[in-house]
Write an enzyme that holds these catalytic residues in place. Structure first.
Site, PDB file in Angstrom:
ATOM      1  N   GLY A   1      -6.976 -45.569   7.609  1.00 42.20           N
ATOM      2  CA  GLY A   1      -6.428 -44.823   6.494  1.00 42.20           C
ATOM      3  C   GLY A   1      -7.517 -44.596   5.466  1.00 42.20           C
TER       4      GLY A   1
ATOM      5  CD  GLN B   1     -10.836 -45.530   0.540  1.00 38.04           C
ATOM      6  OE1 GLN B   1      -9.825 -45.157   1.116  1.00 38.04           O
ATOM      7  NE2 GLN B   1     -11.592 -46.510   0.991  1.00 38.04           N
TER       8      GLN B   1
ATOM      9  CB  CYS C   1     -11.268 -51.623   1.774  1.00 39.49           C
ATOM     10  SG  CYS C   1     -11.228 -50.080   0.833  1.00 39.49           S
ATOM     11  CG  LEU C   2     -13.443 -47.314   5.823  1.00 38.14           C
ATOM     12  CD1 LEU C   2     -12.963 -45.906   6.133  1.00 38.14           C
ATOM     13  CD2 LEU C   2     -14.466 -47.778   6.853  1.00 38.14           C
TER      14      LEU C   2
ATOM     15  CG  HIS D   1      -5.466 -50.786   1.895  1.00 42.30           C
ATOM     16  ND1 HIS D   1      -6.201 -51.950   2.021  1.00 42.30           N
ATOM     17  CD2 HIS D   1      -6.382 -49.802   1.631  1.00 42.30           C
ATOM     18  CE1 HIS D   1      -7.491 -51.671   1.826  1.00 42.30           C
ATOM     19  NE2 HIS D   1      -7.631 -50.377   1.601  1.00 42.30           N
ATOM     20  CD  GLU D   2      -5.722 -46.173   2.860  1.00 42.40           C
ATOM     21  OE1 GLU D   2      -6.433 -45.803   1.905  1.00 42.40           O
ATOM     22  OE2 GLU D   2      -6.155 -46.889   3.785  1.00 42.40           O
TER      23      GLU D   2
ATOM     24  CG  HIS E   1      -7.742 -46.994  -2.058  1.00 44.66           C
ATOM     25  ND1 HIS E   1      -8.888 -47.568  -2.578  1.00 44.66           N
ATOM     26  CD2 HIS E   1      -7.686 -47.400  -0.763  1.00 44.66           C
ATOM     27  CE1 HIS E   1      -9.491 -48.280  -1.644  1.00 44.66           C
ATOM     28  NE2 HIS E   1      -8.776 -48.205  -0.531  1.00 44.66           N
TER      29      HIS E   1
HETATM   30 NI    NI Z   1      -9.251 -49.086   1.286  1.00 44.42          NI
END
Ligand code: NI
Length: 190
Positions: free
Chosen positions: A51, A56, A104-105, A146-147, A150
C-alpha cells in the site's frame, strides 16, 4: 526498486502534515488525479509495497493505493487487487483489535508491532468517482488503517505496542524464521 528514491523518507515534513481531501465531482476526467493514482500504483508495485499513500510521493492529498500480494517484504500478504481509494474514511471499526508487525516504505529497515482494528469498513470514491464501501479484515484491514494514518501525518512508529517492539529488518527476519521453525505456518503472527 527504481522508484524507491521518489518515496518520502522519515523526517520529511510532507509525512507529518494532514492531507487535503480531493475534489471528486469530476474524478474520472481529472487528469492530474488520474495520473497521481497511476503513479501511486506504479510506485507500490516497483517498491514491493502492499500500500502507499499520496504524501509518501510528496503529494499531500487524501488518496491511497492498496495492492497486496505475497512478496519478499510480506510473504504472507493476502491477495488484494490493486485499488485506488480517493477520500477514504473509516465508517466502522470492530471493537476487537490485534497486534502484528508492520513496516513502511517511508521508514526503511524498521519493523514494529502495532495494534489495529481487526475488521473495518472503509468508504471511498473509486477512480471513476463512484462511492464505494468495503469491509476488510486482518492484514487487509491493517494495510488500510496504516495508509489512512499517513493522510493524517501519523506513522506506524507512533503506534508501537511498546518501544521494545521495534526491530531492524534483519532482526525481524530472524524472529520470523525462529517462529516458523517453532510453529510452521504461523510466521506472520509472531
Ligand atoms: Ni507506510
Amino acid at each position: 526498486m527504481q522508484n524507491f528514491l521518489k518515496i518520502a523518507q522519515l523526517g520529511q515534513p510532507v509525512l507529518r502534515q494532514c492531507s487535503s481531501a480531493v475534489a471528486v465531482e469530476n474524478l474520472a476526467g481529472d487528469r492530474a488525479l488520474q495520473a497521481l493514482g497511476d503513479q501511486l500504483l506504479a510506485v507500490t508495485r516497483a517498491a514491493d509495497g502492499v500500500g502507499l499513500a499520496a504524501p509518501q510521493i510528496g503529494v499531500p492529498l487524501r488518496v491511497i493505493a492498496i495492492a497486496s500480494r505475497p512478496n519478499a517484504r510480506y510473504p504472507h500478504a493476502p491477495l488484494l487487487p490493486p485499488t485506488l481509494l480517493f477520500n477514504p474514511r473509516l465508517v466502522k471499526t470492530s471493537r476487537d483489535r490485534e497486534q502484528d508487525w508492520e513496516g513502511c516504505l517511508s521508514v526503511p529497515g524498521i519493523r514494529g508491532r502495532v495494534w489495529r482494528h481487526q475488521t473495518i469498513t472503509v468508504a471511498y470514491r473509486d477512480r471513476h468517482g463512484c462511492p464505494q464501501q468495503r469491509e476488510l479484515t486482518g492484514f487487509a484491514a491493517r494495510i488500510v488503517q496504516h495508509e489512512l494514518d499517513h493522510l493524517d501525518g501519523i506513522l506506524f512508529v507512533d503506534r508501537l505496542v511498546s518501544e521494545r517492539d521495534c526491530f531492524t529488518e534483519a532482526e525481524y527476519q530472524q524472529l520470523q524464521k525462529q517462529a516458523a521453525a517453532r510453529e510452521p505456518g504461523a510466521a506472520s503472527r509472531v
